[in-house]
Design an enzyme around this catalytic site. Structure first.
Site, PDB file in Angstrom:
ATOM      1  N   GLU A  82       0.815  -1.221   0.000  1.00  0.00           N
ATOM      2  CA  GLU A  82       0.000   0.000   0.000  1.00  0.00           C
ATOM      3  C   GLU A  82       0.845   1.266   0.000  1.00  0.00           C
ATOM      4  O   GLU A  82       0.500   2.250  -0.657  1.00  0.00           O
ATOM      5  CB  GLU A  82      -0.933  -0.004   1.216  1.00  0.00           C
ATOM      6  CG  GLU A  82      -1.932   1.144   1.207  1.00  0.00           C
ATOM      7  CD  GLU A  82      -2.945   1.039   2.328  1.00  0.00           C
ATOM      8  OE1 GLU A  82      -3.895   1.828   2.324  1.00  0.00           O
ATOM      9  OE2 GLU A  82      -2.779   0.175   3.213  1.00  0.00           O
ATOM     10  N   ASP A  83       1.968   1.252   0.721  1.00  0.00           N
ATOM     11  CA  ASP A  83       2.718   2.496   0.934  1.00  0.00           C
ATOM     12  C   ASP A  83       4.079   2.554   0.237  1.00  0.00           C
ATOM     13  O   ASP A  83       4.811   3.533   0.409  1.00  0.00           O
ATOM     14  CB  ASP A  83       2.934   2.723   2.440  1.00  0.00           C
ATOM     15  CG  ASP A  83       1.606   2.916   3.179  1.00  0.00           C
ATOM     16  OD1 ASP A  83       0.657   3.393   2.540  1.00  0.00           O
ATOM     17  OD2 ASP A  83       1.536   2.565   4.370  1.00  0.00           O
TER      18      ASP A  83
END
Length: 736
Positions: A82-83
């Site tokens: 996600e990051d």
């Protein structure tokens, strides 16, 4: 920004793993740490700490649950998809499909955004239930992730703090409790309490600090007394004592409307023995030494909670004059209470779902079924919370099987717990051999037997009786199916009546092909759905007829309506002669007469005429308030009577029906009115309260007898409570 959070180091996590699994292979964890470190390089948390500190803390939290190395590796990697620029394929190549699957599952739990808090909570819960059914470790990692985020809430803005705390209190803490992880639930609740009710938290925290020394001494004394008592009877046990958690105290104060000084059982003592038999021996010693408080004893060993929690709870009056809560359990029970579902989930190499068939996970399968059968977010969240906040009561089947239900559960809940068909055909119940109403609230130890009848079906009012989400969802599903069938039948009848009213033959114009074509033109997937909408009063019958009938036939109908409207307008604005109104005054039929709009008299009503200036004679009902308020002008009231008409005409009458606010009620009332050969010229629907509604209808009727017949037909409609004829200032109830 100054970093105040404790940084967890990899060495301490590996050391914690080796304590519960000495032969653990940590190569995968070391590799995951290195990968996560590279991926999150340069990223920081709101606290100013390196971002890597978060996955490290999540991994360490999981060691308290004694999770396997695969789950710990996934925790270290859980934010990489996600990051960072990392891909799922990279993770699969580097760590294998199992770790990649866990990380992917966690990423999917956090990616979707929703329009409302309620929808977000419901869908988060639905996704977590689905994730649990696939691999319980996904949700355990998610809970650890949420706990660490709560621990670092101080670095976020107040509105964000409150939002996360609310969601944690509403969803994550109850889920941790449902999974049997008591310590995690308690910590989540206490941190959330701090941000949701900061003033109450500070006040309570201050009081506890003031009493810290006093409570500490008392805890040591109670522990010593208890330990001496057990040693004297040669019972081996580990005894600890501690004050209750702040949120637990706050909740009790709020629930029972108490001040802090009125909470007597602040101290809780835990006794951990070697066997269940020793638990009961210890209980006997406690009860013979100190007085038990009535109603404060619960045996969760004999009847374990749905989250697999086992312990004996009892509150005693200590010889110091203070109340103390004791919890008595075995070592194994204590481990289950600490680790919850993780203690029951045993992994094998390459098989993370081998225990899916375990009875311990029946509740999980039920929640999964519920998530698939309910589409509405609000409804799903409401039903899920019923399962997450149970105050349990235990009852027996005729075969001596124990079933647990939320407090307040009824025979309806029991019936649906046995089988859907048993619930659908339930007509009564025997509790301890005695017939009881379906509203009866089950009590601990009740023996329940359900009586069924295949001809009987669920009543929508059962929704008010049922307590469990399972029963509510089954009743709602049946009711919806039944309502759709009823609406389909009613919609068909309304269509046929409307076609007949215009002199057309239904068998010619209402065919399978014409229905499908008209429905498709209006954007419906099937004719059944369109006709149902007509039955539910969600689709105008004229709108459908316009597409159903040939263009020339529809134009004829519009032309006839236009002519009728012109005639009605003419009659409204011009006085009617006696031969048109059906009213006679003396021997004259030349006087200009009109019927009053305030009371709308019809043939059969007792009537008077009022000689108005410039408007001829206005006919009112004898009871009309307008006549009573004339004052000196009452001298212009004269007697009038109805005359027999060779050709009957209709008159507008206003009635009000007070009913339940439910789908299709207007359509059902309309059908009842149509069955009496009456027509509705105006309808206003007004909701009243949460479940009620008011139908203000103007109907065309011939005389009083016709009106009474129509009102009685409306009165018989299921859901209609009362019907009244309405005139300004006076209401006349229908007669049976």
């Amino acid at each position: 920004m100054t970093v105040r959070t404790k940084i967890v180091h990899l060495e301490s996590t590996i050391e914690a793993i080796r304590e519960y699994k000495p032969d653990a292979k940590v190569d995968q964890i070391l590799a995951a740490y290195a990968f996560s470190s590279r991926s999150h390089k340069g990223q920081t948390r709101r606290s100013g700490a390196p971002y890597l500190s978060h996955p490290m803390a999540v991994a360490h939290i999981l060691t308290r649950l004694k999770m396997d190395t695969t789950a710990i590796a996934a925790a270290l990697l859980h934010d990489t998809l996600e990051d960072t620029d990392a891909t799922l394929k990279e993770l699969e190549l580097a760590f294998g499909p199992e770790v990649a699957k866990l990380v992917d599952g966690l990423t999917k739990l956090s990616r979707i955004r929703f329009s409302s808090r309620e929808e977000s909570q419901a869908e988060n819960m639905r996704k977590m239930i689905l994730a649990m059914s696939d691999d319980i470790r996904i949700v355990l990692i998610k809970l650890a992730d949420r706990l660490h985020n709560l621990r670092t809430l101080e670095f976020l803005k107040p509105e964000r703090q409150k939002k996360i705390a609310e969601e944690s209190m509403d969803i994550y803490a109850p889920l941790a409790d449902r999974l049997g992880i008591g310590w995690l639930k308690e910590e989540m609740q206490n941190i959330s309490f701090k941000y949701l009710h900061p003033l109450a938290y500070k006040k309570l925290e201050g009081v506890m600090k003031e009493r810290q020394e006093e409570l500490g001494k008392f805890a040591v004394a109670v522990c010593g007394h208890t330990q001496e008592l057990l040693i004297k009877e040669r019972l081996t046990a580990h005894v600890t004592a501690r004050p209750k958690q702040l949120f637990s105290i706050y909740r009790k104060m709020e629930k029972q409307n108490l001040e802090f000084d009125q909470i007597f059982d602040i101290i809780g003592v835990r006794i951990i023995t070697n066997s269940a038999l020793d638990c009961y021996k210890a209980l006997g010693l406690l009860h013979t030494t100190w007085k038990p408080v009535p109603g404060k004893f619960k045996d969760y060993i004999a009847l374990q909670k749905k989250n697999m929690y086992q312990s004996i709870h009892t509150t005693l009056l200590h010889n110091s004059g203070k109340f103390v809560e004791f919890q008595v359990r075995t070592q194994q029970m204590h481990m289950n209470a600490e680790e919850g579902i993780a203690a029951h989930w045993r992994y094998k190499e390459g098989d993370a779902s081998q225990n899916n068939g375990d009875d311990k996970f029946i509740w999980l399968r039920r929640l999964l079924d519920l998530g698939q059968s309910i589409g509405d977010s609000k409804e799903y969240l409401e039903n899920i919370k019923l399962d997450l906040f149970p105050d349990e009561v235990y009852v027996f089947t005729p075969d001596q099987e124990v079933k647990a239900f939320p407090s307040g559960a009824t025979p309806i809940d029991f019936a649906y717990a046995v089988h859907t068909q048993v619930g659908n055909h339930c007509v009564g119940a025997l509790v301890n051999g005695i017939m009881v109403p379906l509203e009866y609230r089950l009590h601990n130890g009740d023996m329940v037997k359900i009586i069924t009848d295949q001809k009987h079906h669920p009543d929508p009012d059962w929704m008010k009786i049922a307590k469990t989400s399972t029963a509510k969802s089954k009743i709602r599903a049946y009711t919806r199916t039944a309502q759709k069938a009823e609406a389909l039948k009613l919609g068909r009848e309304i269509l046929e009546e409307e076609v007949k009213k215009h002199g057309l033959r239904p068998e010619i114009f209402i065919t399978k092909n014409s229905l499908e074509q008209a429905s498709a033109t209006l954007g419906f997937k099937s004719s059944e759905l369109a006709v149902q909408r007509i039955g539910f009063s969600q689709l105008s019958v004229d709108q459908f007829l316009q597409k159903l009938l040939p263009l020339n036939e529809w134009k004829k109908i519009e032309a006839a309506r236009s002519k009728s409207l012109k005639n009605r307008i003419f009659r409204f604005f011009w006085p009617w002669a006696a031969k048109n109104t059906g009213v006679r005054v003396g021997d004259s039929d030349k006087i200009l007469i009109r019927l009053a709009g305030c009371c709308k008299p019809v043939p059969g009503d007792s009537i008077h005429g009022f000689v108005s200036r410039g408007h001829g004679l206005v006919i009112h009902q004898k009871l009309c308030p307008v006549l009573k308020e004339l004052g000196p002008a009452r001298e212009r009231i004269i007697k009038a009577q109805w005359e027999k008409m060779k050709k009957k005409r209709t008159h507008p009458v206003r009635i009000k029906a007070y009913c339940l606010n439910k789908p299709g009620i207007l359509a059902t009332v309309s059908a009842a009115i149509a069955s009496c050969r009456s027509n509705i010229s105006n309808a206003i629907v007004t909701p009243t309260g949460r479940t009620g509604g008011e139908l203000d209808l103007t109907i065309e009727i011939e005389d009083v007898n016709h009106l009474i017949k129509t009102m009685n037909a409306v009165k018989k409609v299921k859901g209609v409570k009362k019907v009244e004829r309405f005139m300004e200032g006076v209401r006349i109830s229908s007669k049976k």
